[in-house]
Design a protein around this motif. Structure first.
Motif, PDB file in Angstrom:
ATOM      1  N   GLY A   1      60.947 -30.262  14.011  1.00  0.00           N
ATOM      2  CA  GLY A   1      59.973 -31.282  14.365  1.00  0.00           C
ATOM      3  C   GLY A   1      59.497 -31.143  15.795  1.00  0.00           C
ATOM      4  N   GLU A   2      60.424 -30.886  16.709  1.00  0.00           N
ATOM      5  CA  GLU A   2      60.051 -30.720  18.105  1.00  0.00           C
ATOM      6  C   GLU A   2      59.161 -29.499  18.291  1.00  0.00           C
ATOM      7  OE1 GLU A   2      60.366 -32.459  20.978  1.00  0.00           O
ATOM      8  OE2 GLU A   2      60.914 -34.026  19.561  1.00  0.00           O
ATOM      9  N   GLY A   3      59.482 -28.430  17.538  1.00  0.00           N
ATOM     10  CA  GLY A   3      58.654 -27.224  17.633  1.00  0.00           C
ATOM     11  C   GLY A   3      57.222 -27.493  17.206  1.00  0.00           C
ATOM     12  N   LEU A   4      57.067 -28.265  16.106  1.00  0.00           N
ATOM     13  CA  LEU A   4      55.721 -28.606  15.647  1.00  0.00           C
ATOM     14  C   LEU A   4      55.002 -29.478  16.664  1.00  0.00           C
ATOM     15  CD1 LEU A   4      56.283 -29.368  11.849  1.00  0.00           C
ATOM     16  CD2 LEU A   4      55.110 -27.406  12.842  1.00  0.00           C
ATOM     17  N   ARG A   5      55.708 -30.464  17.245  1.00  0.00           N
ATOM     18  CA  ARG A   5      55.077 -31.316  18.261  1.00  0.00           C
ATOM     19  C   ARG A   5      54.610 -30.499  19.452  1.00  0.00           C
ATOM     20  NH1 ARG A   5      55.193 -36.694  18.494  1.00  0.00           N
ATOM     21  NH2 ARG A   5      55.225 -36.748  20.759  1.00  0.00           N
TER      22      ARG A   5
ATOM     23  N   ILE B   1      47.120 -32.581  13.705  1.00  0.00           N
ATOM     24  CA  ILE B   1      47.829 -32.481  12.424  1.00  0.00           C
ATOM     25  C   ILE B   1      49.274 -32.052  12.641  1.00  0.00           C
ATOM     26  CG2 ILE B   1      47.953 -31.167  10.271  1.00  0.00           C
ATOM     27  CD1 ILE B   1      44.881 -31.122  10.285  1.00  0.00           C
ATOM     28  N   LEU B   2      49.496 -31.080  13.519  1.00  0.00           N
ATOM     29  CA  LEU B   2      50.865 -30.626  13.794  1.00  0.00           C
ATOM     30  C   LEU B   2      51.706 -31.748  14.392  1.00  0.00           C
ATOM     31  CD1 LEU B   2      50.239 -27.053  15.241  1.00  0.00           C
ATOM     32  CD2 LEU B   2      51.250 -27.638  13.033  1.00  0.00           C
ATOM     33  N   VAL B   3      51.125 -32.510  15.315  1.00  0.00           N
ATOM     34  CA  VAL B   3      51.882 -33.613  15.926  1.00  0.00           C
ATOM     35  C   VAL B   3      52.218 -34.663  14.884  1.00  0.00           C
ATOM     36  CG1 VAL B   3      51.750 -35.511  17.576  1.00  0.00           C
ATOM     37  CG2 VAL B   3      50.937 -33.241  18.223  1.00  0.00           C
ATOM     38  N   LEU B   4      51.250 -34.997  14.013  1.00  0.00           N
ATOM     39  CA  LEU B   4      51.473 -36.030  13.007  1.00  0.00           C
ATOM     40  C   LEU B   4      52.522 -35.617  11.989  1.00  0.00           C
ATOM     41  CD1 LEU B   4      47.826 -37.239  12.346  1.00  0.00           C
ATOM     42  CD2 LEU B   4      49.551 -38.221  13.824  1.00  0.00           C
TER      43      LEU B   4
END
Length: 364
Positions: free
Chosen positions: A236-240, A317-320
């Motif tokens: 999740g952190e990587g995507l954020r 989109i990645l953050v969401l």
């Protein structure tokens, strides 16, 4: 002199359209983003309610009930005041390492905010806690792919052999590696200035009939040591992070597109109004050159705006889809939740009787 009919209005319209696109794209992106931010952001009313209830319970010395309420208030609306109160609560519960780490966070935050009173308050408690901190030292034999955990939390290889502040109480130490049998032990840490050394032996190969040990997944965050907040899932952190990077790059490209649009509009308009370049709307070769240059800038602007909008959308989109990051709170007496702040600092392991995480030494 050869004069050509000026299609300047086309260049001007294209440039102005590019600038307008920036405004419309920004509005389209910011409007849902603002609504989304309000939906995902902290609830200040609930945060304040939990803070006041936590303070009331602290005054009644019901620390076990007060700490979770203060922690949730800090998660909903991070603030140095709440952080100091949470640190005080954990200190009263005897969670010396957790409290010490949270006071450290509050110290850095207070320095950043320029609040000398809170800074002095945090430093006073840090000085009082440090001589009482209990620690563990993990030493491990060289098993290939070895992973050591304390209370279910992964301990970085760099932390092995280093004294790590830890809350008093019972802690489970576990060592795993693919293709090897699991090793574990329970260590009891004393309340004050205790130092426990745990020697993790070289793991034994798993029996042939037994399947290879599963690779451990992300550890759950828990009560900390030496810092205040636990890291959430790595994916999740990587995507954020990727979302913010891509979105930031998109914003930069969008800005470049807007600049080129403004330059194009200005250059075409100036050429049209210059009697030496385009007398009577008929352009000289030099005037035609100016118009062509303006159209080139307008094209760059259009491309930049398109790429920027797409990148910002992809970043959003990645953050969401990354999920909300986990934040562990902490706390000064009588203070109210303040505005959140962040400061970069080093990452250290968090260990506690209820779990672990990765702590960040710094201000938030």
């Amino acid at each position: 002199m050869i004069l050509s009919r000026l299609p300047a209005p086309r260049a001007i319209r294209r440039a102005r359209l590019a600038v307008a696109s920036v405004v419309l794209a920004s509005a389209a992106l910011l409007a849902p983003a603002g609504a989304l931010a309000q939906g995902m952001s902290s609830d200040p009313t609930l945060a304040q309610t939990l803070f006041e209830e936590g303070r009331r319970l602290m005054e009644a010395k019901a620390y076990a009930e007060a700490c979770p309420k203060l922690a949730e208030s800090q998660r909903l609306r991070p603030g140095t005041g709440t952080l100091l109160n949470l640190a005080l609560c954990n200190e009263a519960l005897g969670k010396t390492a957790t409290a010490w780490g949270q006071f450290k966070e509050a110290l850095f935050a207070s320095k950043k905010e320029g609040n000398a009173a809170r800074e002095a308050f945090a430093q006073e408690h840090i000085n009082a806690l440090e001589p009482r901190l209990s620690k563990i030292v993990l030493k491990a034999e060289g098993t290939p792919g070895l992973l050591v955990r304390v209370d279910g939390h992964d301990i970085p290889a760099a932390a092995l052999g280093t004294p790590i502040p830890i809350d008093p109480g019972a802690h489970e130490v576990e060592a795993t590696a693919s293709g090897y049998s699991v090793w574990s032990t329970i260590v009891q840490v004393g309340e004050s200035a205790d130092l426990k050394t745990i020697a993790v032996p070289k793991l034994q190969p798993a029996p042939p009939a037994q399947t290879a040990a599963a690779q451990p997944g992300p550890a759950a965050g828990g009560a900390g040591i030496a810092a205040g907040s636990s890291a959430g899932g790595g994916g999740g952190e990587g995507l954020r992070t990727a979302g913010f990077v891509i979105g930031g790059a998109g914003a930069a490209v969008l800005g470049v597109g807007a600049v080129f649009g403004i330059l194009a509009a200005g250059q075409a308009s100036d050429a049209e109004k210059d009697p030496a370049l385009c007398p009577g709307k008929q352009c000289t070769p030099l005037g035609r050159k100016e118009i062509d240059a303006a159209e080139t800038k307008a094209l760059v602007s259009t491309i930049g705006i398109g790429v920027g909008v797409a990148a910002i959308g992809a970043g959003a989109i990645l953050v969401l889809t990354s999920g909300r990051p986990r934040a562990e709170g902490a706390s000064a007496a009588g203070a109210r939740p303040g505005a959140p702040g962040r400061v970069h600092a080093r990452v250290v392991p968090l260990l506690g009787p209820e779990g672990g995480g990765v702590g960040v030494m710094g201000a938030f």
